[in-house]
Design a protein around this motif. Structure first.
Motif, PDB file in Angstrom:
ATOM      1  N   TYR A  81       0.843  -1.206   0.000  1.00 53.56           N
ATOM      2  CA  TYR A  81       0.000   0.000   0.000  1.00 53.56           C
ATOM      3  C   TYR A  81       0.878   1.257   0.000  1.00 53.56           C
ATOM      4  O   TYR A  81       0.676   2.173  -0.796  1.00 53.56           O
TER       5      TYR A  81
ATOM      6  N   THR B 241      -4.592  -0.114  -3.529  1.00 55.31           N
ATOM      7  CA  THR B 241      -5.282   0.527  -2.398  1.00 55.31           C
ATOM      8  C   THR B 241      -5.556  -0.519  -1.312  1.00 55.31           C
ATOM      9  O   THR B 241      -5.466  -1.726  -1.565  1.00 55.31           O
TER      10      THR B 241
ATOM     11  N   GLU C 222     -10.528   5.241  -1.932  1.00 52.11           N
ATOM     12  CA  GLU C 222      -9.428   5.754  -2.738  1.00 52.11           C
ATOM     13  C   GLU C 222      -9.679   5.352  -4.178  1.00 52.11           C
ATOM     14  O   GLU C 222     -10.353   4.377  -4.446  1.00 52.11           O
TER      15      GLU C 222
END
Ligand code: NAD
Length: 375
Positions: free
Chosen positions: A205, A211, A291
């Motif tokens: 990440y 994500t 995200e």
């Protein structure tokens, strides 16, 4: 050694569970804690396990009554250990606290008594050294929740005798557990491998490869883990994950260094579900940390993340910590993964794992070097 009576020191989350599975398997149990309030809470938890057993028809009313009749409580460690065959210690994870207790138990227990610790990470050999009976000191590492989790790691200290190991295995199996043997070493089998996997997820990440949600989804769908690694960390508590990683970092070095994101979240008091947010937010909108997906191929992503975990399993075998069979069993039962690391290795093939690890090694350095098994 034929164990009939067990004392459990500490009536917290683990101690009450260990007392329950012991009484369930017909042992006479004495559960100890520092005051009546702590004992009351432990008994409340133990009773809730009994009630749940009755509700699920695993226990009849009279069996439940007999089970509770086999559990005594006291605040005196000396009294509790003076006439038992086995003591299982489950107090705070603090070496000084445990050493004091082991000295005291050693002085009060009969010479035949085995002293076991449920420590998650501390050295069994070091605990053995503060007693006059290091051959009778062993680790019995249960998993939480104790009544439900089938795995018991038997931790073998430098001086633990074969008789002691056998006695611990017999008790564990009577309690309905599957036992695996592990050499006394940081994180034993499961916590060491699991920490490596968790670290790799956060690094993936941080490196902007995927994500949080993409990593969680890929591992659940592709590798059959029941919860994504970030969901699991939020559930267990980020402070707990940081505690385990910090111990392993201290003992095993840089390849276990806790990632910055984990440290930063814990410093900010963002501890997971218990504080309302961790890697994810737990308000009305559970997924408020949304995200932009990176669009990585989930199969590639899963392989990328599990390689260091497979590497760690191979290193455990090379270091003589456990056998392949026991590592497979431990990872399936201790984490609910659908297959053990050596099943995965066999499925993917050594050639493919070697080639993919070589790429990671050249990109990210020695924490991805080839284990001897692949050289
Ligand atoms: N929580 C887990 O998921 C888990 C899993 C595996 C192993 N463990 C290990 O099990 C041990 C206990 O963990 P827990 O989660 O049950 O902790 P806990 O905080 O729920 O319980 C610890 C209990 O020990 C009691 N205690 C402390 N010092 C004592 C003493 N000198 N004499 C008697 N009682 C004393 C405390 O009052 C408390 O009730 C730790 O070593 C931990 O690392 C925990």
């Amino acid at each position: 050694m034929n164990v009939k009576k067990i004392a459990v020191i500490g009536a917290g989350l683990m101690g009450s569970g260990i007392s329950y599975v012991s009484a369930w398997s017909d042992y006479d149990v004495t559960m100890v804690d520092i005051n009546d309030e702590a004992i009351g809470k432990g008994m409340e938890r133990l009773r809730s396990y009994v009630e749940s057993g009755v509700k699920r028809s695993k226990l009849s009313d009279s069996e439940a009554e007999d089970l509770l009749g086999r559990v005594k409580t006291t605040t005196s460690v000396d009294d509790a250990v003076s006439n038992v065959d086995l003591v299982i210690e489950a107090v705070y994870e603090d070496m000084d606290v445990k050493k004091d207790l082991f000295k005291r138990m050693d002085a009060a227990a009969t010479p035949r008594t085995i002293l076991a610790s449920n420590t998650s990470s501390l050295s069994i050999s070091e605990l053995g050294k503060v007693t006059e009976r290091p051959d009778k000191v062993v680790g019995m590492h249960y998993f939480s929740p104790v009544p439900a989790m089938k795995l018991l790691e038997i931790i073998i200290g430098e001086q633990t005798s074969e008789d002691t190991i056998i006695a611990a295995i017999v008790v564990g199996e009577n309690q309905g557990k599957t036992t695996v043997k592990a050499k006394d070493s940081p994180g034993f089998i499961v916590n060491r491998i699991r920490a490596k996997m968790g670290r790799e997820c956060i690094l993936t990440y941080e490196r902007g490869i995927a994500t949080l949600r993409e990593i969680d989804t890929a591992l659940k769908e592709q590798y059959g883990v029941p919860m994504g690694p970030f969901e699991l960390s939020d559930f267990v508590g980020l402070d707990v994950s940081l505690g385990t990683s910090s111990t392993l970092y201290r003992e095993l070095g840089d390849c276990f260094q806790p990632p910055e994101t984990l440290k930063r979240l814990v410093e900010a008091g963002t501890l997971g579900r218990k504080s309302g947010s961790g890697f994810y937010e737990y308000g009305e909108d559970k997924e408020s940390v949304l995200e932009e997906p990176k669009g990585v191929d989930p199969e590639w992503l899963t392989l990328r993340i599990i390689l260091p975990y497979l590497r760690e399993a191979m290193i455990e075998v090379e270091e003589g910590i456990a056998t392949k069979e026991d590592i497979n069993k431990a990872m399936i039962l201790g984490t609910n993964y659908k297959e053990g690391p050596f099943d995965t290795i066999e499925r993917l093939g050594l050639d493919m794992i070697r080639e993919e690890l070589k790429k990671l090694h050249s990109e990210f350095g020695d924490c991805y070097s080839l284990p001897k098994m692949l050289q």
